[in-house]
Design a protein around this motif. Structure first.
Motif, PDB file in Angstrom:
ATOM      1  N   ARG A 162       8.813  68.155  29.020  1.00  0.00           N
ATOM      2  CA  ARG A 162       7.867  69.157  28.201  1.00  0.00           C
ATOM      3  C   ARG A 162       7.863  69.026  26.679  1.00  0.00           C
ATOM      4  O   ARG A 162       7.064  69.342  26.272  1.00  0.00           O
ATOM      5  N   VAL A 163       9.020  68.758  26.374  1.00  0.00           N
ATOM      6  CA  VAL A 163       9.453  68.468  24.866  1.00  0.00           C
ATOM      7  C   VAL A 163       9.976  67.350  24.706  1.00  0.00           C
ATOM      8  O   VAL A 163      10.873  67.038  25.287  1.00  0.00           O
ATOM      9  N   ILE A 164       9.447  66.734  23.758  1.00  0.00           N
ATOM     10  CA  ILE A 164      10.111  65.580  23.168  1.00  0.00           C
ATOM     11  C   ILE A 164      10.482  65.620  21.744  1.00  0.00           C
ATOM     12  O   ILE A 164       9.735  65.698  20.953  1.00  0.00           O
ATOM     13  N   GLY A 165      11.909  65.311  21.563  1.00  0.00           N
ATOM     14  CA  GLY A 165      12.271  65.261  20.188  1.00  0.00           C
ATOM     15  C   GLY A 165      12.305  63.781  19.607  1.00  0.00           C
ATOM     16  O   GLY A 165      12.805  62.735  20.359  1.00  0.00           O
ATOM     17  N   VAL A 166      11.956  63.463  18.467  1.00  0.00           N
ATOM     18  CA  VAL A 166      11.716  62.278  17.683  1.00  0.00           C
ATOM     19  C   VAL A 166      12.708  62.260  16.320  1.00  0.00           C
ATOM     20  O   VAL A 166      12.365  63.109  15.592  1.00  0.00           O
ATOM     21  N   VAL A 167      13.575  61.444  16.223  1.00  0.00           N
ATOM     22  CA  VAL A 167      14.266  61.226  15.118  1.00  0.00           C
ATOM     23  C   VAL A 167      13.920  59.963  14.276  1.00  0.00           C
ATOM     24  O   VAL A 167      14.020  58.854  14.804  1.00  0.00           O
ATOM     25  N   THR A 168      13.095  60.269  13.461  1.00  0.00           N
ATOM     26  CA  THR A 168      12.593  59.156  12.449  1.00  0.00           C
ATOM     27  C   THR A 168      11.895  59.573  11.090  1.00  0.00           C
ATOM     28  O   THR A 168      12.183  60.810  10.779  1.00  0.00           O
ATOM     29  N   SER A 169      11.397  58.652  10.186  1.00  0.00           N
ATOM     30  CA  SER A 169      10.882  59.257   9.081  1.00  0.00           C
ATOM     31  C   SER A 169       9.706  60.008   9.138  1.00  0.00           C
ATOM     32  O   SER A 169       8.721  59.219   9.764  1.00  0.00           O
ATOM     33  N   PRO A 170       9.517  60.983   8.545  1.00  0.00           N
ATOM     34  CA  PRO A 170       7.939  61.792   8.656  1.00  0.00           C
ATOM     35  C   PRO A 170       6.920  60.950   7.917  1.00  0.00           C
ATOM     36  O   PRO A 170       5.943  61.744   8.463  1.00  0.00           O
ATOM     37  N   THR A 171       7.290  60.177   7.045  1.00  0.00           N
ATOM     38  CA  THR A 171       6.377  59.620   6.408  1.00  0.00           C
ATOM     39  C   THR A 171       5.782  58.241   6.426  1.00  0.00           C
ATOM     40  O   THR A 171       4.548  57.548   6.280  1.00  0.00           O
ATOM     41  N   GLY A 172       6.509  57.772   7.809  1.00  0.00           N
ATOM     42  CA  GLY A 172       5.991  56.357   7.966  1.00  0.00           C
ATOM     43  C   GLY A 172       4.869  56.304   8.997  1.00  0.00           C
ATOM     44  O   GLY A 172       4.443  57.205   9.562  1.00  0.00           O
ATOM     45  N   ALA A 173       4.590  54.914   9.450  1.00  0.00           N
ATOM     46  CA  ALA A 173       3.496  54.838  10.501  1.00  0.00           C
ATOM     47  C   ALA A 173       4.162  55.106  11.976  1.00  0.00           C
ATOM     48  O   ALA A 173       3.379  55.048  12.701  1.00  0.00           O
ATOM     49  N   VAL A 174       5.298  54.791  12.016  1.00  0.00           N
ATOM     50  CA  VAL A 174       6.092  55.088  13.271  1.00  0.00           C
ATOM     51  C   VAL A 174       5.718  56.336  13.985  1.00  0.00           C
ATOM     52  O   VAL A 174       5.184  56.566  15.269  1.00  0.00           O
ATOM     53  N   ILE A 175       5.952  57.623  13.370  1.00  0.00           N
ATOM     54  CA  ILE A 175       5.601  58.670  13.990  1.00  0.00           C
ATOM     55  C   ILE A 175       4.089  58.903  14.257  1.00  0.00           C
ATOM     56  O   ILE A 175       3.620  59.632  15.154  1.00  0.00           O
ATOM     57  N   ARG A 176       3.244  58.528  13.458  1.00  0.00           N
ATOM     58  CA  ARG A 176       1.701  58.574  13.690  1.00  0.00           C
ATOM     59  C   ARG A 176       1.555  57.898  14.890  1.00  0.00           C
ATOM     60  O   ARG A 176       0.691  58.009  15.816  1.00  0.00           O
ATOM     61  N   ASP A 177       2.320  56.572  15.147  1.00  0.00           N
ATOM     62  CA  ASP A 177       2.153  55.732  16.229  1.00  0.00           C
ATOM     63  C   ASP A 177       2.412  56.532  17.489  1.00  0.00           C
ATOM     64  O   ASP A 177       1.666  56.457  18.592  1.00  0.00           O
ATOM     65  N   THR A 284       5.923  52.396  19.813  1.00  0.00           N
ATOM     66  CA  THR A 284       4.613  52.836  20.537  1.00  0.00           C
ATOM     67  C   THR A 284       4.987  52.719  22.045  1.00  0.00           C
ATOM     68  O   THR A 284       4.366  53.421  22.875  1.00  0.00           O
ATOM     69  N   ALA A 285       5.879  51.533  22.365  1.00  0.00           N
ATOM     70  CA  ALA A 285       6.199  51.489  23.861  1.00  0.00           C
ATOM     71  C   ALA A 285       7.052  52.662  24.125  1.00  0.00           C
ATOM     72  O   ALA A 285       7.278  52.941  25.439  1.00  0.00           O
ATOM     73  N   ALA A 286       7.893  53.124  23.324  1.00  0.00           N
ATOM     74  CA  ALA A 286       8.681  54.480  23.680  1.00  0.00           C
ATOM     75  C   ALA A 286       7.736  55.505  24.086  1.00  0.00           C
ATOM     76  O   ALA A 286       8.273  56.160  24.968  1.00  0.00           O
ATOM     77  N   ALA A 287       6.706  55.608  23.519  1.00  0.00           N
ATOM     78  CA  ALA A 287       5.863  56.796  23.893  1.00  0.00           C
ATOM     79  C   ALA A 287       5.209  56.452  25.057  1.00  0.00           C
ATOM     80  O   ALA A 287       5.193  57.390  25.936  1.00  0.00           O
ATOM     81  N   GLU A 288       4.903  55.235  25.503  1.00  0.00           N
ATOM     82  CA  GLU A 288       4.391  55.069  26.611  1.00  0.00           C
ATOM     83  C   GLU A 288       5.378  55.091  27.578  1.00  0.00           C
ATOM     84  O   GLU A 288       5.017  55.564  28.801  1.00  0.00           O
ATOM     85  N   ILE A 289       6.651  54.724  27.483  1.00  0.00           N
ATOM     86  CA  ILE A 289       7.721  54.749  28.396  1.00  0.00           C
ATOM     87  C   ILE A 289       7.990  56.376  28.902  1.00  0.00           C
ATOM     88  O   ILE A 289       8.408  56.661  29.572  1.00  0.00           O
ATOM     89  N   ALA A 290       7.812  57.348  27.757  1.00  0.00           N
ATOM     90  CA  ALA A 290       8.493  58.709  27.840  1.00  0.00           C
ATOM     91  C   ALA A 290       7.438  59.478  28.712  1.00  0.00           C
ATOM     92  O   ALA A 290       8.061  60.321  29.453  1.00  0.00           O
ATOM     93  N   VAL A 291       6.044  59.113  28.652  1.00  0.00           N
ATOM     94  CA  VAL A 291       5.154  60.122  29.578  1.00  0.00           C
ATOM     95  C   VAL A 291       4.159  59.094  30.052  1.00  0.00           C
ATOM     96  O   VAL A 291       3.963  58.105  29.854  1.00  0.00           O
TER      97      VAL A 291
END
Length: 498
Positions: A162-177, A284-291
């Motif tokens: 239901r809730v996914i926590g992401v530890v990363t930089s808020p300004t990079g392209a990673v969080i947008r992907d 991006t693969a992590a997001a695909e694995i998560a849900v």
């Protein structure tokens, strides 16, 4: 004691091997103290070697209680002692331990207490990528020996977090992907913990973020994630080094929430990947694995629904076929009743014939006894019974004895009634406890199951409930006393029966 004077040769005498040290006039080499020569050496070394970069292998690394770091740099032929003060030691980007080849930047100085020279290190870096990889292998072996990378520690990921926590930089392209991929596959609630992913302090921030997600209470103002993703884009070994730090690895291994490590590209590997529950090749693969994919889930549900309907139709069809087959094997109702109908007709005929025969027999018996029913015989019998009745005289003593016996039985029954009367003990201070339904409560366990009780005293009743006494009811009308048996008068010759 007189000491003889040295011979005079016409000039100042210079004793080169005498017993006493003397200073001659004009001498430009006065004797220096140990502290003086140490200070001169210290100043000379520091002026000449005020900034140096030294490459060597660390040995004898020791961190003092004050936070200062003492070490030794060595190569094949020489060694150099060194010290790194606490402020600079806290800014190190890697774990300092024996066997690591580094390049230390600082200045040379002397330590008079041990008459040796040393380097005061301002900055220390790993000497080349090969040395960095050697340090990485050594750290991995040590953490693996502790069991932090054991497969038994891996936990399964939730199917639909239901809730996914992401530890990363808020300004990079990673969080947008990650957000874009989650939005395309299955929109979920994402909580981002912004951190540095490279440079000084990045490892401490990443470890603090992972521990922060793990410490969130369920139902708090910040939703507790069901899954944590530690993500960073690709880079060199030096760029990804924060995710090889021991504090990050331990934080990921100790996290109470399943963790996906998505650091770097597919070919990049960090120690965080080994400690996480699952490694993703890319963020991006992590997001695909998560849900899962929402469309695929909907299609799967539709397919399951269609399969369920087909299964029900097939089940009902098979049940209908079995019912038809069994119905064909059952006989017709008329066939079942034919035998019983025939038997009923047979019994009816037999009953009619039996009734006629019985009537004929009864007529014959009546005709045979009809001769005995003559009026003269009946009158004679009546006369004899009247004579027997007249012969019987009613004697008073027999009646009195019978009445006395009856009175004795009545008195015995009355005493028994009084002894069995449940209200008789109330006169002696006892209490009769009954429930709302009027039944007598005999045990404490039975009383504890009732919400209300009635206590009956000799002079009234009291309704009580658990913890709260009820109003006292008015006293009931006392029971009427039982009538005493009437004594016969002495002059009565024969007492009345009624």
């Amino acid at each position: 004691m007189n000491v003889p004077s040295p011979p005079d040769h016409g000039h100042d005498y210079e004793d080169k091997g005498g017993l006493l040290a003397r200073e001659s006039a004009g001498d430009n080499a006065p004797a220096l103290s140990i502290s003086d020569i140490s200070a001169l050496l210290k100043r000379t070394v520091e002026d000449r070697f005020g900034f140096v970069r030294v490459r060597g292998e660390l040995s004898g690394v020791k961190r003092a209680a004050s936070g200062h770091l003492y070490l030794c740099l060595k190569d094949e032929n020489a060694r150099l002692d060194g010290v790194m003060w606490r402020g600079n030691a806290q800014r190190l980007a890697f774990r300092v331990e024996d066997g690591v080849e580094v390049i230390a930047t600082g200045k040379l100085t002397t330590y008079p207490g041990r008459s040796n020279y040393q380097i005061v290190v301002d900055r220390m870096e790993v000497a080349g990528e090969g040395a960095l990889l050697a340090l990485l292998a050594k750290t991995k072996a040590r953490l693996e020996a502790e069991g932090l990378f054991a497969p038994s520690r891996k936990r399964p990921l939730p199917f639909l977090p239901r809730v996914i926590g992401v530890v990363t930089s808020p300004t990079g392209a990673v969080i947008r992907d990650i957000l874009h991929r989650l939005r395309d596959r299955f929109p979920s609630h994402v909580v981002v913990w912004p951190v540095l992913v490279q440079g000084q302090g990045a490892a401490a921030q990443v470890a603090a973020a992972v521990r922060g997600f793990s410490a969130l209470p369920p139902g708090g103002p910040v939703p507790r994630p069901d899954l944590v993703i530690v993500a960073r884009g690709g880079g060199s070994v030096e760029d990804l080094w924060s995710f090889n730090e021991e504090e990050v690895v331990r934080a990921v291994a100790e996290c109470s929430i399943p963790v996906i490590s998505a650091v770097g590209h597919e070919t990049d590997t960090t120690l965080c990947d080994f400690a996480a529950d699952l490694r993703a090749p890319t963020p991006t693969a992590a997001a695909e694995i998560a849900v899962p994919v929402l469309g695929e889930l909907a299609a799967a549900l539709s397919d399951y629904d269609a399969r369920k309907k087909r299964a029900l139709v097939r089940l009902f069809g098979q049940a209908r076929e079995r019912l038809d087959l069994r119905a064909r094997r059952l006989p017709q109702p008329q066939t079942l009743l034919q035998g019983q109908t025939q038997r009923l007709d047979d019994l009816g005929d037999r009953l009619r014939r039996a009734l006629g025969h019985r009537t004929e027999l009864a007529g014959a018996v009546l005709a045979r006894h009809a001769g005995a029913l003559r009026p003269a015989l009946l009158a004679n019998r009546v006369r004899r019974e009247r004579e027997r009745l007249a012969a019987q005289r009613l004697r008073p003593d027999l009646l009195l004895q019978r009445i006395a016996n009856a009175r004795s039985r009545i008195e015995t029954l009355d005493r028994l009634r009084c002894s069995l009367d449940p209200k008789a003990p109330l006169q002696r201070g006892y209490v009769l406890v009954t429930g709302p339904d009027g039944h007598v409560v005999r045990t404490l366990a039975e009383a504890e199951t009732r919400h209300r009780l009635t206590l009956e005293f000799a002079d009234g009743r009291l309704d009580v409930s658990i913890g709260t006494p009820a109003a006292t009811l008015p006293a009931p009308t006392p029971p009427r006393p039982a009538p005493k048996p009437r004594q016969s008068a002495p002059g009565d010759a024969q007492p009345k029966l009624l």
